[in-house]
Each structure stands twice: as C-alpha cells, then as structure tokens.
Design a protein around this motif. Sequence first.
Motif, PDB file in Angstrom:
ATOM      1  N   GLY A   1       0.593  -1.072  -0.077  1.00 34.90           N
ATOM      2  CA  GLY A   1       0.038  -0.171   0.035  1.00 34.90           C
ATOM      3  C   GLY A   1       0.718   1.201   0.016  1.00 34.90           C
ATOM      4  O   GLY A   1       0.533   2.419  -0.279  1.00 34.90           O
ATOM      5  N   THR A   2       2.039   1.236   0.420  1.00 37.92           N
ATOM      6  CA  THR A   2       2.766   2.332   0.684  1.00 37.92           C
ATOM      7  C   THR A   2       3.697   2.612  -0.777  1.00 37.92           C
ATOM      8  O   THR A   2       4.239   1.550  -1.346  1.00 37.92           O
ATOM      9  CB  THR A   2       4.077   2.277   1.665  1.00 37.92           C
ATOM     10  OG1 THR A   2       3.412   1.963   2.724  1.00 37.92           O
ATOM     11  CG2 THR A   2       4.625   3.551   1.773  1.00 37.92           C
ATOM     12  N   PRO A   3       3.967   3.881  -1.491  1.00 36.76           N
ATOM     13  CA  PRO A   3       4.510   3.887  -2.866  1.00 36.76           C
ATOM     14  C   PRO A   3       6.174   3.456  -2.438  1.00 36.76           C
ATOM     15  O   PRO A   3       6.599   3.708  -1.441  1.00 36.76           O
ATOM     16  CB  PRO A   3       4.324   5.522  -2.837  1.00 36.76           C
ATOM     17  CG  PRO A   3       3.038   5.912  -2.050  1.00 36.76           C
ATOM     18  CD  PRO A   3       3.127   4.837  -0.976  1.00 36.76           C
ATOM     19  N   THR A   4       6.417   2.922  -3.654  1.00 36.12           N
ATOM     20  CA  THR A   4       7.912   2.337  -3.359  1.00 36.12           C
ATOM     21  C   THR A   4       8.933   3.757  -3.291  1.00 36.12           C
ATOM     22  O   THR A   4      10.078   3.348  -2.605  1.00 36.12           O
ATOM     23  CB  THR A   4       8.020   1.722  -4.659  1.00 36.12           C
ATOM     24  OG1 THR A   4       8.053   2.740  -5.782  1.00 36.12           O
ATOM     25  CG2 THR A   4       7.318   0.578  -4.836  1.00 36.12           C
ATOM     26  N   GLU A   5       8.492   4.802  -3.976  1.00 36.76           N
ATOM     27  CA  GLU A   5       9.596   6.032  -3.763  1.00 36.76           C
ATOM     28  C   GLU A   5       9.643   6.157  -2.346  1.00 36.76           C
ATOM     29  O   GLU A   5      10.718   7.011  -1.838  1.00 36.76           O
ATOM     30  CB  GLU A   5       9.428   7.167  -4.574  1.00 36.76           C
ATOM     31  CG  GLU A   5       7.869   7.731  -4.480  1.00 36.76           C
ATOM     32  CD  GLU A   5       6.776   6.911  -5.342  1.00 36.76           C
ATOM     33  OE1 GLU A   5       5.472   7.658  -5.399  1.00 36.76           O
ATOM     34  OE2 GLU A   5       6.998   5.857  -5.645  1.00 36.76           O
ATOM     35  N   VAL A   6       8.565   6.345  -1.600  1.00 35.61           N
ATOM     36  CA  VAL A   6       8.484   6.692  -0.044  1.00 35.61           C
ATOM     37  C   VAL A   6       9.228   5.765   0.568  1.00 35.61           C
ATOM     38  O   VAL A   6      10.021   5.916   1.414  1.00 35.61           O
ATOM     39  CB  VAL A   6       7.108   6.759   0.358  1.00 35.61           C
ATOM     40  CG1 VAL A   6       7.028   6.960   1.777  1.00 35.61           C
ATOM     41  CG2 VAL A   6       6.498   8.060  -0.338  1.00 35.61           C
TER      42      VAL A   6
END
Length: 851
Positions: free
Chosen positions: A223-228
Amino acid sequence: MQQIPTPPVKAPAPAAVPAPLAWWRTWWRSQPPTHQDRLAMLAPLLAVLLFLAAIAAALWYLRAEEAERAQEAVRRDAEYAQQRLRLRLLERQEQLMRLARDVSGGDMEPPEFVARAESLISQYPEWQAITWIDQRRQVRASHAAPTLANSQLRMAGELLKDGETDGSFSLARDLQQPVYSQPMRIGDAAPLLQLHVPLMNEQGRFAGVVMGEYSLDGLLRYGTPTEVLARYAVTLVDGSNHLLAGTPLPPRDGATRLLPWTTRASGHEVPVSLVGNGLQLRAQAYRTSPGVIGSGMFWLVGTLSAMTVWMLLATWRHTRRRMQAQEALVAEMNFRRAMENSIVTGMRVLDMHGCITYVNAAFCQMTGWSNAELVGQRAPFSFWPESDYEALHARLRDELAGKTVQGGFQVRMKRKNGTLFDARMYLSPLIDPHGQQTGWMTSMTDITEPNRIRAQLAASHERFTVVLEALDASVSVAPLGSHELLFANKLYRQWFGSLATGHLQLVAQAGVPAATPGGESGDEVDGLMGLPTDPLTSAQSENAEIFVPELGKWLEVRSRYLNWVDGRLAQLVIATDITPRRQAEEQAASQAERAQSVSRLITMGEMASSVAHELNQPLSAISNYCSGMIARIRNRQIEEDALVAALEKTAHQAQRAGQIIQRIRAFVKKSEPNRTLSNVDEIVGESVELAGIELRRRSVRLSHYVAARLPHLLVDPILIEQVLVNLLKNAAESIDNARRPLQQRNVELRVVPRQVDEQPGVEFTVLDTGAGLAPEVLDRLYEAFFSTKSEGMGIGLNLCRSIIESHQGRMQAENLYNGTEIAGCRFSFWIPLAKPADGTINSIANTRNRG
C-alpha cells in the motif's frame, strides 16, 4: 581716511564629543594602569570568543534550516503514503462489501464463498483470511492464505472466542456498517487488522458479518509507494507506540544525541484514517548528510579559533605574571618600609669609618633627635651621656674592629631633653649585593621598663618567699617521676627535712595519683596513669585527711598539678595541721552519742506511765494465776492438765513482760553507732511496738503500711527506731493536745520506695490528725533547745534531723489542709539505698560516726 575696524574672527569650536564616548574616556582615565592592562588584554579575547560564537550560531542556523526542510519533506511524503494506504483500504473494503451483498441476497453457498475468497486472497496479497460468520457467531465458511499461522485459522462450525473479534462483531451488528478492529496479535504470529462488514437479509435484519483480515506487513509493503519506502523507514505502530509492521531506524548513539549542535532524526506520524488512532503510519528519514561534525570547515574554524584563544591566554598569563611580580616587589618594599617604621626597635647604620648613614623613625623617637640631625654625625654622638664618653668610645672602637658581643650589650643613652634611659644594643655586619661589607647595622631597644619590672619581680619574689616561710602549713613542690624537691618552706623542712621523702609520703597516704619514678619498677605500666586529662589551669585540687605516726599529727593534705617554671609537670602539696580540729570533732561526736542516749532516756521517761500501765497487765495476770493455783492446790481441787494450762498462761504473761522490758532496755541502752544492712520491716515493727504503748495510753489508733520487697538500708537500726518513736510520740501528743474526738484520733505510718535526684531510697512518712504547726514554729522547728512544750527540752527534732543527715538523708515537715483549715501534720524523712560494695562500707560508716 577712517579705517573701519573689522570684527574679530572667532576660532572654530571643537567638534562636540558624543556623551557616551566622553563618559567612556573619563571612566577609562579614572582606572589604574593595572586595570587598563587587564581590560586591554580582555578585548582581543572577547573578540575571538564573539567570532567563534558567530560561527557556531551560523552553523547551527544552517543545520536547523536543513532539518526543517527534511522534516517538511517527511511530513509531505508521510501524508502522501497515508492517502495511498487509505485508497487501498477503501478498495479492499469495497470488494468485501460486494461479497457481503452477494451473501446477503441468499444466492451464495459456502463453497462458492470459499472460491470467491480464494480468488481475492490470491489476487491481493495483503488479504490473509476472509470468513463468513452468521448472526450466532458461528463460522459458516472461511478461507485463509497459506502464510497464516495455525493459531489464526478459523474452521467452519466453530464459534468466535477471542474478545476483540467478538467486540468488533457486536459493534458491526449495532452500527450496521463496516467496522475496523484494533490491530491484534495472537501468540507469536504477526498482528492482523480485521474488517467486519455486516450482512442484512431481505427483511432488513442482521444476518452476520463477512470478516476480512489484513496482514499489516503486506498492507505496508503493497500500500505504500515504492519511492517513499526508498527514502524513509516506514512503520506501522498502534496507539501504545508498539511496532506492528516495518523496520524502524536504530536509535542514535547517546553521546551523539547529547551534542548541542546535533538535531533529532526527521520523522512524522499520521493516523490511518479508516482505522483510526489505533493504527499510526510513521516515516523516518535516512541520514544522508555528514552533519556539522563531519564538516571540515567547522573543524578548521574551530581549530583556528582555539589556537587564537590559547595564544591570547598565554600572552595574557605572561603579562599577568610580570604585573604580579611588579606588584609583589612594590608590596614588599612598602611592607618593609611600614614594618621598619612601626617597630619599636631603633635601627642605626654606621659606615666603616664610624659615621652614621641611616637611622629609622624608632631610633629618632627613642632619642628625641630628628633624622637630619643624626645622619652624618661622628663620635662622640649627641645621644651619648658626657659621663660615659670614654666607655662608649672604647665600645665603638671594638664595634668597628668587628669585636661583637654575642647576645648584645647594655649601655646608657641620653635623650634630647637630657633624660637618660637604659638600652640594649645588638651589632651585625652590613653586606652589599656583591658580598662586600659596607658598614655595621646596630639595633637598639629601650629596656628601662623591663629593668624596672625585673627589679619589682625580684622584690616580689623575696616577699613571696618570706610569706611562704612564715606559713603554718607545710608547702612542697616536686616533679613527677623524680625524687627531686623543687621547693619546700620552713615548716616542711622542720617536719620532713630537705628531702622529697616526706612529700612522697604525704602523696601516698592521701591516695593522690602520682607518677612513679622511672626505672624503679619492672612493670610495663604507664607511670603517668591517673593524672588529670583536663588543662592544669582547670584541674580540681584534691583534699584528704591523714594521720602521720612519725609526727603524731592529723594533717589535711591538698594537692594539685602545675607547670613548673622550667616546663616540667610538678605536684604541689600543702599539709595543714588539723589535730586540734580532729580532737574537737571526736569530742563533738562523743557528745552527740551521749545526746542520743539522753534523748532516748527522756523519751522513755515521758512514756514511763504508759510503760508501767503496759507492764501492769502481764504482772497482774501472773499474780492472779499464781493466787488461783495456790488456792486450788490447797483445796486439792486442781487437776494436772488444768495446772499445766495455768502455768503455761503464767509463763506467757511473764515472757510478755520480759519482752517489753528487753525492748525498752535495748532502746535506751548506750551503744556505739553500728551501721549495718538492716531490714526495714524489723525496724518498723520494733518502733511500732515501742510507740504503741504511748499511743494506746492516749487512745490513738496507729495504722502502718510497709511496701513489699523493700531493699535493705545501710543504717544504725536503733537510731532510726529512735527517730520513728519520737515522731510517733509527737503525733500522739499533737492529737491529744488538739482534743480530737475518738474517730479522728489516727496516726498513719507509711514506708515506700522513692527516688530523690535520680537516687533510689526509702521514704518514711508519719501523718497525724492533730492541730498542725504554726508558721513561726515551722521556721524554728529544728532549732536546738526550741520546743512548743512547756516541759520540753528542744533537742528531739534537732537530734532526729542530725541522725537522718548523718545517714545522707533528708527530713521535712508540712501541714495538711482540708480547704483552709489545718487537718493535721506530716513528718517525713528519706534515706538513700546502700550502694553495693565490699565489707569496707561498715568500717567507713563507723569511722565517719566516730570522727
């Protein structure tokens, strides 16, 4: 042509100095040079410190700006990740709600539900399990991912058991809308997040729930963006800050956290909105910059600043040392000048030819001539007396020749006013810095007053010796640990000769601690043991009375320790002849013994009628028994048993009369005082028997109380009985004289233990119901030959008090009151208990009574 005068041209006024600058100049000029130098040295140091502070502030500001930007980026990215996570949860929630609607329509059976659940779990990896639960909390169907732990599996037909799931089930039933439970952990398995979607049948009633369980790890990962995730350490925590998913950054080193220029790690927390505060998304930024400590510019600036400060401090310290040395030199010169001007010793300097080159203020004050008048003089000097010119010239020649006298010499000097004074002069060579002698330094002290005091002391010593020689007491002083006699007056020499034997004999007989001369005993005992530990000025003198057979005298010996003139510890012994006083005391003691016996005889004389009446009864009974037995024997009317009984009664009455006579005889018998450990019960019993005769004659009732288990008293029992009988007889006479009615004619004797001044003892109290004592009688109660009786001699109570005080006791009398009316009188005396000791107690007591 008249010339017009031109006006004078005014000089340009000086530029006005600003007020603060003028004040600064005035203040700076008012400071001493030492303060100006210190302030001048502090200015560069302060400038360097300010520069270093400015650099540190700039670095701190840049670091703070960087940290603020990093924090803003973390906050922004964390909110972005939270939105993405929220959208993913909404999508999964919508899929679960569609599945719930299909189940509510009744068109789906458990096998079909399991197939749909399997399709969703395989498609979305954050799903861990999907379960159909009916309204009775019974699992209808369930499908779980293969990664789910066995403890978290739910089988068809089982009931809900865990409290958190049961609570969320009830909340979904009551609200009739999807409900997220708080993240829960079962055993060591990974925590799960549950979503309960209610099922409603066609009639609108609650038919159960469809429960979906999320893996928080999978929810965070997908659920969390990969860039974050690449830039931050993202974790999920619950409301109690417990880690649920993700890997947090390790805490920084404690020493690094304590550095003032370091900043805290950038991080931000946001709640997952659908779940609520029970699930928090936390993002922590990775450290990428070296920080202030890793900056080479910081170390360069810091090193240069530290070197500058060190050099300034070194320069300031060197300058300060030079200033301190200069100040010390000036202070030493001022100190020597002040010391030279303040001393009372005159100083005079002669050169090698006998010319005065220097005199100090004390020399001028001593002679009366000024410095200008004395410097440059040659012999004969103006302060030489004319009559001593030849002797002083010879002394001066010896001085210039270097013939100095060790310890100085005494001469006479003349003041300017013509008066003469005695002076003592000391001579020493004056050496210059190169080691060459340049003259002679002479110091002169006025000894006129010391000479006068010395003469007075000699006269005083002579008078003191005359007084000591004329004393009627022997005075001797001897050092401790020696047979030397330091001082002995005339009487001592008459008694003991000029040796210390008599002194040591007096000390030994008096029992005064004294040191044994060294080398006379092989015992390893301290010879000074027993000496006073207090200062000699506060040590108490010790007195003793001894008998010296060689002289045939009683001597009172007083001794004390003192420091002799040579510093040795000595012992002063003063012996006074007290033989006449001892003889008088022995005579007084003998008179007191006779007075005690006379008092007992007087008491028995006053009780004669009572004693006669008391003896009359047993004697009359004996006479009657004998007359009856004779008559019956003559008439042959008595039997043997009756005769024996009559004889026994006769013998009993005879014993009774004999006991009365024996007790009275023992009471009035003259005997030497004999203090023994006596039983209080026996003393009281004998006294009550003797006084009971008088009390019965006067119709007075006697009651007595003796406390149980009273200790023995070290007393003379006959003397104590005499006191008790006297007090009881006086109580009976007081009641008889007051003419009290029969019911008020009472005397009470009480004997109880009592402490006086923390010393245990026994108190004897006699209480009567008589008329009491008048105030003027109380003041003279124990006065010798004072009596309130017309026929009294006035020695009874005085003798009683003397007896009690000889036993170290106390006696007192006081009236008893019933309101304002006197209801009687109380006489009491207290005797201390005998101290436990050996058999020397009786001998000491007897010696005191005889003495």
